[in-house]
Design an enzyme around this catalytic site. Sequence first.
Site, PDB file in Angstrom:
ATOM      1  N   LYS A 196     -44.576 -11.265  20.784  1.00 39.12           N
ATOM      2  CA  LYS A 196     -45.510 -11.998  19.917  1.00 39.12           C
ATOM      3  C   LYS A 196     -46.898 -11.840  20.517  1.00 39.12           C
ATOM      4  O   LYS A 196     -47.048 -11.804  21.750  1.00 39.12           O
ATOM      5  CB  LYS A 196     -45.135 -13.487  19.882  1.00 39.12           C
ATOM      6  CG  LYS A 196     -46.185 -14.380  19.208  1.00 39.12           C
ATOM      7  CD  LYS A 196     -46.329 -14.073  17.723  1.00 39.12           C
ATOM      8  CE  LYS A 196     -47.458 -14.904  17.078  1.00 39.12           C
ATOM      9  NZ  LYS A 196     -47.670 -14.510  15.652  1.00 39.12           N
ATOM     10  N   ASN A 198     -46.523 -15.727   5.282  1.00 40.46           N
ATOM     11  CA  ASN A 198     -46.622 -16.507   6.514  1.00 40.46           C
ATOM     12  C   ASN A 198     -48.059 -16.850   6.832  1.00 40.46           C
ATOM     13  O   ASN A 198     -48.971 -16.061   6.580  1.00 40.46           O
ATOM     14  CB  ASN A 198     -45.999 -15.741   7.689  1.00 40.46           C
ATOM     15  CG  ASN A 198     -47.027 -14.877   8.415  1.00 40.46           C
ATOM     16  OD1 ASN A 198     -47.763 -15.352   9.270  1.00 40.46           O
ATOM     17  ND2 ASN A 198     -47.087 -13.613   8.049  1.00 40.46           N
ATOM     18  N   SER A 199     -48.213 -18.059   7.396  1.00 38.80           N
ATOM     19  CA  SER A 199     -49.497 -18.409   7.986  1.00 38.80           C
ATOM     20  C   SER A 199     -49.198 -19.134   9.297  1.00 38.80           C
ATOM     21  O   SER A 199     -49.440 -20.332   9.432  1.00 38.80           O
ATOM     22  CB  SER A 199     -50.309 -19.293   7.038  1.00 38.80           C
ATOM     23  OG  SER A 199     -51.565 -19.537   7.624  1.00 38.80           O
ATOM     24  N   GLY A 229     -50.429 -18.805  12.308  1.00 44.97           N
ATOM     25  CA  GLY A 229     -51.592 -19.296  13.057  1.00 44.97           C
ATOM     26  C   GLY A 229     -51.544 -18.950  14.538  1.00 44.97           C
ATOM     27  O   GLY A 229     -52.072 -19.693  15.382  1.00 44.97           O
ATOM     28  N   ASN A 251     -53.944  -6.623  18.919  1.00 45.85           N
ATOM     29  CA  ASN A 251     -53.856  -7.040  17.518  1.00 45.85           C
ATOM     30  C   ASN A 251     -55.254  -7.321  16.984  1.00 45.85           C
ATOM     31  O   ASN A 251     -55.904  -8.278  17.394  1.00 45.85           O
ATOM     32  CB  ASN A 251     -52.971  -8.290  17.419  1.00 45.85           C
ATOM     33  CG  ASN A 251     -52.734  -8.704  15.978  1.00 45.85           C
ATOM     34  OD1 ASN A 251     -53.331  -8.140  15.055  1.00 45.85           O
ATOM     35  ND2 ASN A 251     -51.880  -9.683  15.791  1.00 45.85           N
ATOM     36  N   CYS A 259     -54.970 -10.361  12.787  1.00 47.72           N
ATOM     37  CA  CYS A 259     -54.323 -11.623  12.435  1.00 47.72           C
ATOM     38  C   CYS A 259     -55.103 -12.265  11.290  1.00 47.72           C
ATOM     39  O   CYS A 259     -56.298 -12.546  11.416  1.00 47.72           O
ATOM     40  CB  CYS A 259     -54.282 -12.586  13.615  1.00 47.72           C
ATOM     41  SG  CYS A 259     -53.449 -14.123  13.149  1.00 47.72           S
ATOM     42  N   ASN A 264     -50.473  -4.401   9.285  1.00 46.85           N
ATOM     43  CA  ASN A 264     -50.157  -5.815   9.424  1.00 46.85           C
ATOM     44  C   ASN A 264     -49.918  -6.350   8.015  1.00 46.85           C
ATOM     45  O   ASN A 264     -50.048  -5.617   7.031  1.00 46.85           O
ATOM     46  CB  ASN A 264     -51.325  -6.537  10.110  1.00 46.85           C
ATOM     47  CG  ASN A 264     -50.886  -7.780  10.859  1.00 46.85           C
ATOM     48  OD1 ASN A 264     -50.074  -8.555  10.367  1.00 46.85           O
ATOM     49  ND2 ASN A 264     -51.394  -7.948  12.066  1.00 46.85           N
ATOM     50  N   GLY A 322     -42.628  -3.072   4.838  1.00 43.73           N
ATOM     51  CA  GLY A 322     -41.748  -2.781   3.712  1.00 43.73           C
ATOM     52  C   GLY A 322     -40.463  -2.083   4.047  1.00 43.73           C
ATOM     53  O   GLY A 322     -39.812  -1.516   3.160  1.00 43.73           O
ATOM     54  N   GLY A 372     -40.318  -6.108  10.280  1.00 36.88           N
ATOM     55  CA  GLY A 372     -40.690  -7.521  10.350  1.00 36.88           C
ATOM     56  C   GLY A 372     -39.829  -8.377   9.445  1.00 36.88           C
ATOM     57  O   GLY A 372     -38.771  -8.873   9.850  1.00 36.88           O
TER      58      GLY A 372
END
Length: 312
Positions: free
Chosen positions: A44, A68-69, A71, A127, A130, A193, A250, A271
Amino acid sequence: ISTATKLANRSFSNCMMNAAGVWCMDEAELTAIDDSAAGTFVTKSGTLVSRPGNPEPRYYETALGSINSMGLPNHGIDYYLDVVAAFQKKNPGKTYFLSCTGFSIEQDQTLLRKIKDSEFNGIVELNLSCPNVPGKPQIGYDFETVDQILAAVFAEYDGPLGVKLPPYFDLVHFDQMAVILNKYPLAYINSINSIGNGLYIDDEKEEVVIKPKNGFGGIGGEYVKPTALANVHAFYQRLKPEIQIIGTGGITSGRDVFEHILCGASMVQVGTELAKEGPQVFERLTKELQDIMAAKGYTTLADFRGKLRHQD
Ligand SMILES: O=C(O)c1[nH]c(=O)[nH]c(=O)c1I
């Protein structure tokens, strides 16, 4: 028939792994991926200090994918450095990925200094995409900032490093990003992402399904495959050959893995489908990909990587 691959001059027994954020929050989840048919794992995204993330519900599974959120909930970079160091001792010779993200260039530099001074000997995934920290913009859509971050990062860090990018939707944006990315000694780029700030609605309740950001969140799953394949292929056509590509987005079947590799990916990340099915998904995807390769007479990924035909 082999689904093995190489990235950043490291060998992987299988070209598939988890996507950062899925099944990788703690040692237990990472152990499950490490013990699965996946070639490796990514943690993560770790930040300088641990974060609880957004209020729940913050993840929702739909028939065609997910929203998703989260955070950026995570235990902090030090936790992941310790955990990955233990996996490196347990499986010397196996290359792991460590995802991280800062909220400023200075934080990115501090993160990479920490990683450089640690025992970590794998690949860093920075990353830049986000979409769910309220008040924070998508770095990946701010090209000038991406350029500044990469300049600062490579002044700091000389180990193998790639970047997680958001999806782009304009050919000129691919051109502009490729010019920036080609300036740096990146090991790879990871596209894509989630598609940021989608909205999923429960018609019965006439209500959004996740709490943060009035229900807006990153979209994953079947919804995003055409965009993911386009980003993989667009960058494959534009980046210098030293920069490899990880395809994410996907993937629900061996056919989707095949398509990502045909578009130019050297590895793929899973994912939403991993969240739905669990780590045994990698066994199924590997078998399905091997069956497709057998039917087409391929024995290695190199036989078809990037060989997507354009119509003359
Ligand atoms: O909300 C998240 O934690 C999150 N969610 C995503 O869909 N992508 C990301 O890179 C992150 I850091």
